[in-house]
Design a protein around this motif. Sequence first.
Motif, short mmCIF file in Angstrom:
data_model
loop_
_atom_site.label_atom_id
_atom_site.label_comp_id
_atom_site.label_asym_id
_atom_site.label_seq_id
_atom_site.Cartn_x
_atom_site.Cartn_y
_atom_site.Cartn_z
N ILE A 26 0.83 -1.21 0.00
CA ILE A 26 0.00 0.00 0.00
C ILE A 26 0.86 1.26 0.00
N ASP A 27 0.45 2.21 -0.84
CA ASP A 27 1.07 3.53 -0.83
C ASP A 27 -0.02 4.49 -0.31
N ILE A 28 0.17 5.03 0.88
CA ILE A 28 -0.88 5.85 1.50
C ILE A 28 -0.72 7.31 1.06
N ALA A 29 -1.67 7.77 0.25
CA ALA A 29 -1.62 9.16 -0.23
C ALA A 29 -1.98 10.12 0.89
N ALA A 30 -2.93 9.74 1.72
CA ALA A 30 -3.35 10.61 2.83
C ALA A 30 -4.25 9.82 3.77
N ILE A 31 -4.33 10.34 4.99
CA ILE A 31 -5.32 9.84 5.95
C ILE A 31 -6.29 10.98 6.19
N THR A 32 -7.58 10.70 6.05
CA THR A 32 -8.59 11.70 6.38
C THR A 32 -9.35 11.18 7.59
N ARG A 53 4.21 7.33 16.42
CA ARG A 53 4.74 6.09 17.02
C ARG A 53 5.50 5.25 16.00
N LEU A 54 5.00 5.28 14.75
CA LEU A 54 5.60 4.44 13.71
C LEU A 54 6.66 5.19 12.92
N GLY A 55 6.91 6.45 13.27
CA GLY A 55 7.90 7.25 12.56
C GLY A 55 7.45 7.62 11.16
N ALA A 56 6.13 7.69 10.94
CA ALA A 56 5.63 7.94 9.58
C ALA A 56 4.96 9.31 9.46
N GLU A 57 5.06 10.15 10.51
CA GLU A 57 4.29 11.41 10.52
C GLU A 57 4.75 12.39 9.44
N ALA A 58 6.02 12.31 9.05
CA ALA A 58 6.50 13.27 8.05
C ALA A 58 6.10 12.86 6.64
N ARG A 59 5.84 11.58 6.47
CA ARG A 59 5.61 11.04 5.12
C ARG A 59 4.12 10.96 4.77
N ILE A 60 3.24 10.86 5.78
CA ILE A 60 1.81 10.68 5.49
C ILE A 60 1.00 11.82 6.09
N PRO A 61 0.36 12.64 5.24
CA PRO A 61 -0.43 13.75 5.79
C PRO A 61 -1.77 13.29 6.36
N VAL A 62 -2.22 14.00 7.39
CA VAL A 62 -3.52 13.72 8.03
C VAL A 62 -4.40 14.96 7.86
N TYR A 63 -5.60 14.77 7.34
CA TYR A 63 -6.51 15.89 7.12
C TYR A 63 -7.79 15.68 7.91
#
Length: 323
Positions: A26-32, A53-63
């Motif tokens: 999976i390639d996560i474009a965004a989390i809404t 926690r997973l060290g992914a905050e810089a790579r996956i945006p949350v809207y």
Amino acid sequence: MRVIIDTDPGIDDSVALALAVRSPEIDIAAITTTYGNAPVADTTRNAREVLARLGAEARIPVYPGADRPLLRSLEVALDTHGVHGIGYVAPTLPHDELLTVDAPQVILRLAAASQQPLTLVALGPLTNLALALALDRPLLREQVAEIVLMGGEPNGYGNITPVSEFNIWCDPEAAEMVLHSGIPIRMVGLNVTRRMVCPSAAVAALAQDSRPELKWWGDMLRFYEEFHRRREGLAGCILNDPLAIALAFAPELGTAAPMHVDVMRDDGLTRGQTVCDRHGFLDEPPNARVYLDVHSADVLHMINTRVWEGAVSADALLHGMST
Ligand code: BDR
Ligand code: CA
């Protein structure tokens, strides 16, 4: 596959997000985010908490998204997911009460910009998706390959009323819009997620683990396990949302059948019931593929390997499984 995950973390949503982040398929474009298990300010903060926690905050945006259903009043499930929405875990990030709701617009923007059709995975009430459809249904029909949603129940065995499942019950009007959007849909209902029981022994193993990153999951799941024990007399907790993530990228982990699905939009006990026309009584074309069977042991094993670093023994993982 490129996905947008729409979610209301939520304990099982948190496990689902972690599974998605740790899944190379999976390639996560965004989390809404949406209201649901908790108010949207909390679910947004919780999604960020999981990514951090997973060290992914810089790579996956949350809207942030909808803070209430289209027509109904807001109700959340803090009894199921805890006062912050993540069980006994104390959040470390602040939550922003003055969020700008931009999830529906972000879904449209990402869909328009995507080189390949997107998959939308919906793990909470369907309000954001319905709002995006209201804004530009043709674009989504063009650019969304599929919606995989956790919600509903084809056999009339609910978890919020005797016959209705929580996500659909929260916003039945939104669910009806999504189900009739013309976009291919796979429905992962309670009939199959109820087989995803994470046994009490597995929760205890995580809660007692000396590694803080694993104990963190144990503290979250302990609350959920206590809820299920109290509410359903279950020796374990049901991991609904991770199943939808796994099936999104590995459809062969289950069996689904095409059906016409409608949503009850009354105010009584049948509010949010998904009426699945399994035998074609209505003579209507199918609008969803509804899962009827899943390889739940394989999915639990996948979660243990990818999210819990194999910390739970095979014995603890399988003990108490219903299939
Ligand atoms: C669904 O409702 C929530 O409690 C869970 O996060 C899941 O998405 C199950 O009915
Ligand atoms: Ca959810």
